[in-house]
Design an enzyme around this catalytic site. Sequence first.
Site, PDB file in Angstrom:
ATOM      1  N   GLY A  31       0.796  -1.221   0.000  1.00  0.00           N
ATOM      2  CA  GLY A  31       0.000   0.000   0.000  1.00  0.00           C
ATOM      3  C   GLY A  31       0.827   1.269   0.000  1.00  0.00           C
ATOM      4  O   GLY A  31       2.027   1.237  -0.252  1.00  0.00           O
ATOM      5  N   GLY A  36       5.529   3.794  -8.972  1.00  0.00           N
ATOM      6  CA  GLY A  36       6.181   2.500  -9.188  1.00  0.00           C
ATOM      7  C   GLY A  36       5.161   1.370  -9.143  1.00  0.00           C
ATOM      8  O   GLY A  36       5.105   0.507 -10.026  1.00  0.00           O
ATOM      9  N   HIS A  37       4.314   1.399  -8.104  1.00  0.00           N
ATOM     10  CA  HIS A  37       3.252   0.390  -7.999  1.00  0.00           C
ATOM     11  C   HIS A  37       2.325   0.456  -9.216  1.00  0.00           C
ATOM     12  O   HIS A  37       1.945  -0.577  -9.771  1.00  0.00           O
ATOM     13  CB  HIS A  37       2.388   0.645  -6.759  1.00  0.00           C
ATOM     14  CG  HIS A  37       3.097   0.484  -5.444  1.00  0.00           C
ATOM     15  ND1 HIS A  37       3.193   1.498  -4.533  1.00  0.00           N
ATOM     16  CD2 HIS A  37       3.715  -0.588  -4.882  1.00  0.00           C
ATOM     17  CE1 HIS A  37       3.830   1.071  -3.451  1.00  0.00           C
ATOM     18  NE2 HIS A  37       4.168  -0.196  -3.635  1.00  0.00           N
ATOM     19  N   GLY A 147       8.604  -5.847  -8.566  1.00  0.00           N
ATOM     20  CA  GLY A 147       9.551  -4.822  -9.002  1.00  0.00           C
ATOM     21  C   GLY A 147      10.999  -5.255  -8.836  1.00  0.00           C
ATOM     22  O   GLY A 147      11.358  -5.919  -7.857  1.00  0.00           O
ATOM     23  N   GLU A 148      11.822  -4.837  -9.796  1.00  0.00           N
ATOM     24  CA  GLU A 148      13.263  -5.112  -9.693  1.00  0.00           C
ATOM     25  C   GLU A 148      13.925  -4.221  -8.658  1.00  0.00           C
ATOM     26  O   GLU A 148      15.089  -4.417  -8.338  1.00  0.00           O
ATOM     27  CB  GLU A 148      13.925  -4.929 -11.063  1.00  0.00           C
ATOM     28  CG  GLU A 148      13.573  -6.053 -12.016  1.00  0.00           C
ATOM     29  CD  GLU A 148      14.024  -5.810 -13.439  1.00  0.00           C
ATOM     30  OE1 GLU A 148      14.638  -4.754 -13.711  1.00  0.00           O
ATOM     31  OE2 GLU A 148      13.733  -6.681 -14.284  1.00  0.00           O
ATOM     32  N   GLN A 153      14.303  -9.778  -3.385  1.00  0.00           N
ATOM     33  CA  GLN A 153      12.952 -10.320  -3.180  1.00  0.00           C
ATOM     34  C   GLN A 153      12.484 -11.063  -4.429  1.00  0.00           C
ATOM     35  O   GLN A 153      11.957 -12.179  -4.360  1.00  0.00           O
ATOM     36  CB  GLN A 153      11.999  -9.168  -2.861  1.00  0.00           C
ATOM     37  CG  GLN A 153      10.545  -9.534  -2.889  1.00  0.00           C
ATOM     38  CD  GLN A 153       9.677  -8.412  -2.370  1.00  0.00           C
ATOM     39  OE1 GLN A 153       9.594  -8.195  -1.165  1.00  0.00           O
ATOM     40  NE2 GLN A 153       9.021  -7.678  -3.256  1.00  0.00           N
ATOM     41  N   SER A 185       9.489   4.845  -3.591  1.00  0.00           N
ATOM     42  CA  SER A 185       9.280   3.932  -2.475  1.00  0.00           C
ATOM     43  C   SER A 185       8.270   4.570  -1.536  1.00  0.00           C
ATOM     44  O   SER A 185       8.282   5.794  -1.342  1.00  0.00           O
ATOM     45  CB  SER A 185      10.603   3.719  -1.730  1.00  0.00           C
ATOM     46  OG  SER A 185      10.364   3.119  -0.468  1.00  0.00           O
ATOM     47  N   SER A 186       7.423   3.755  -0.943  1.00  0.00           N
ATOM     48  CA  SER A 186       6.477   4.292   0.047  1.00  0.00           C
ATOM     49  C   SER A 186       7.247   4.961   1.179  1.00  0.00           C
ATOM     50  O   SER A 186       6.804   5.961   1.741  1.00  0.00           O
ATOM     51  CB  SER A 186       5.611   3.163   0.606  1.00  0.00           C
ATOM     52  OG  SER A 186       4.981   2.462  -0.445  1.00  0.00           O
ATOM     53  N   ARG A 187       8.405   4.414   1.506  1.00  0.00           N
ATOM     54  CA  ARG A 187       9.192   4.946   2.635  1.00  0.00           C
ATOM     55  C   ARG A 187       9.752   6.345   2.352  1.00  0.00           C
ATOM     56  O   ARG A 187      10.145   7.039   3.293  1.00  0.00           O
ATOM     57  CB  ARG A 187      10.348   3.999   2.979  1.00  0.00           C
ATOM     58  CG  ARG A 187       9.900   2.730   3.679  1.00  0.00           C
ATOM     59  CD  ARG A 187      11.096   1.924   4.177  1.00  0.00           C
ATOM     60  NE  ARG A 187      10.683   0.836   5.053  1.00  0.00           N
ATOM     61  CZ  ARG A 187      10.497  -0.426   4.645  1.00  0.00           C
ATOM     62  NH1 ARG A 187      10.686  -0.754   3.390  1.00  0.00           N
ATOM     63  NH2 ARG A 187      10.125  -1.356   5.513  1.00  0.00           N
TER      64      ARG A 187
HETATM   65  P1  AMP Z   1       5.964  -2.593  -1.642  1.00  0.00           P
HETATM   66  O1  AMP Z   1       4.594  -2.010  -1.506  1.00  0.00           O
HETATM   67  O2  AMP Z   1       7.062  -1.618  -1.360  1.00  0.00           O
HETATM   68  O3  AMP Z   1       6.114  -3.903  -0.922  1.00  0.00           O
HETATM   69  O4  AMP Z   1       6.141  -2.935  -3.189  1.00  0.00           O
HETATM   70  C1  AMP Z   1       5.209  -3.708  -3.888  1.00  0.00           C
HETATM   71  C2  AMP Z   1       5.796  -4.078  -5.217  1.00  0.00           C
HETATM   72  O5  AMP Z   1       6.110  -2.909  -5.939  1.00  0.00           O
HETATM   73  C3  AMP Z   1       7.117  -4.886  -5.104  1.00  0.00           C
HETATM   74  O6  AMP Z   1       7.155  -5.869  -6.120  1.00  0.00           O
HETATM   75  C4  AMP Z   1       8.161  -3.823  -5.326  1.00  0.00           C
HETATM   76  O7  AMP Z   1       9.371  -4.331  -5.846  1.00  0.00           O
HETATM   77  C5  AMP Z   1       7.460  -2.938  -6.342  1.00  0.00           C
HETATM   78  N1  AMP Z   1       8.033  -1.599  -6.337  1.00  0.00           N
HETATM   79  C6  AMP Z   1       8.112  -0.752  -5.288  1.00  0.00           C
HETATM   80  N2  AMP Z   1       8.731   0.384  -5.655  1.00  0.00           N
HETATM   81  C7  AMP Z   1       9.047   0.253  -6.961  1.00  0.00           C
HETATM   82  C8  AMP Z   1       9.705   1.085  -7.913  1.00  0.00           C
HETATM   83  N3  AMP Z   1      10.176   2.284  -7.600  1.00  0.00           N
HETATM   84  N4  AMP Z   1       9.856   0.610  -9.168  1.00  0.00           N
HETATM   85  C9  AMP Z   1       9.397  -0.620  -9.495  1.00  0.00           C
HETATM   86  N5  AMP Z   1       8.768  -1.445  -8.658  1.00  0.00           N
HETATM   87  C10 AMP Z   1       8.590  -1.014  -7.400  1.00  0.00           C
END
Ligand code: AMP
Length: 286
Positions: A31, A36-37, A147-148, A153, A185-187
Amino acid sequence: MEIIRTVSQMQAAAEKMRKRGRKIALVPTMGFLHKGHLSLMRRALGLADTLVVSLFVNPVQFGPNEDLDQYPRDFEQDVVLARQTGVNILFAPEKDSLYPDGFDTYVVQEKLPVHLCGLCRPEHFRGVLTIVAKLFNIVKPHVAVFGEKDFQQLAVIRRMVADLNFDIDIVGHAIVREDDGLAMSSRNANLDGDGRKSARVLSGSLRSAAKMVADGEARAGTVIKKATVMILAESGTKIDYVNICAPDTLDDLDVIDRPALMAVAVKIGGVRLIDNIMLEPGQKNV
Ligand code: AMP
């Protein structure tokens, strides 16, 4: 867009879609959705008839002193963004639906987790693999997109899917960045103004490293040292790791004589950020 809150309802919906011959794509997220998401979601929409996005901040992948409580959340905003992007089902389960009393089974991998983030976060990939395996059984996707940005992961998930015979295509999606290079990044929302400026050094140091290697530097130690100096020159940075490794095994490399992964994890004002790049050796060092 349908919002589903329980495991049993999601399983029933997935079963119904499969019976109708629909191809299901899954994009798992925690979330606080960003571009990116959304890019992963658009990719997934092109791969299937029905897109399920899961939204769950998985407590099992956070260590005791990590940022579970500080992890940013905005459910209403996520609903709007998911709906705009064309998501068919938003699966946002409560913790008790996924981890009821008595829960006691985890997915553990032996080798790939003992590198990079797994060294600083020893329980992390056990939590990731457990939730992803559960989501695969609940959503029953034909394809799942990751995501790469979270390169390790993606590698551990591919390994699990092969080892445990999940009949699911795993698709990796390129890193989506802000205009100044910072990986989304969410962070990032937890960075203050100075931290946000310092954070540019992650992608900046990786780009410099890629250039050094393309220009002929083949000694991993030299490339790591230069990146380390660059990162520590920014205020408020604390390095978890700066590493160059084989993209398949994640084993450390001393000499960059083939495409290599360079990955960094840096804390800035307590916010832990990661990024990576592929290093392609130039002609001089092949
Ligand atoms: P998260 O919500 O951070 O757990 O991310 C969910 C998915 O989105 C994971 O597969 C992440 O690798 C991908 N993801 C997060 N940030 C990015 C980004 N900047 N570019 C590509 N994929 C992303």
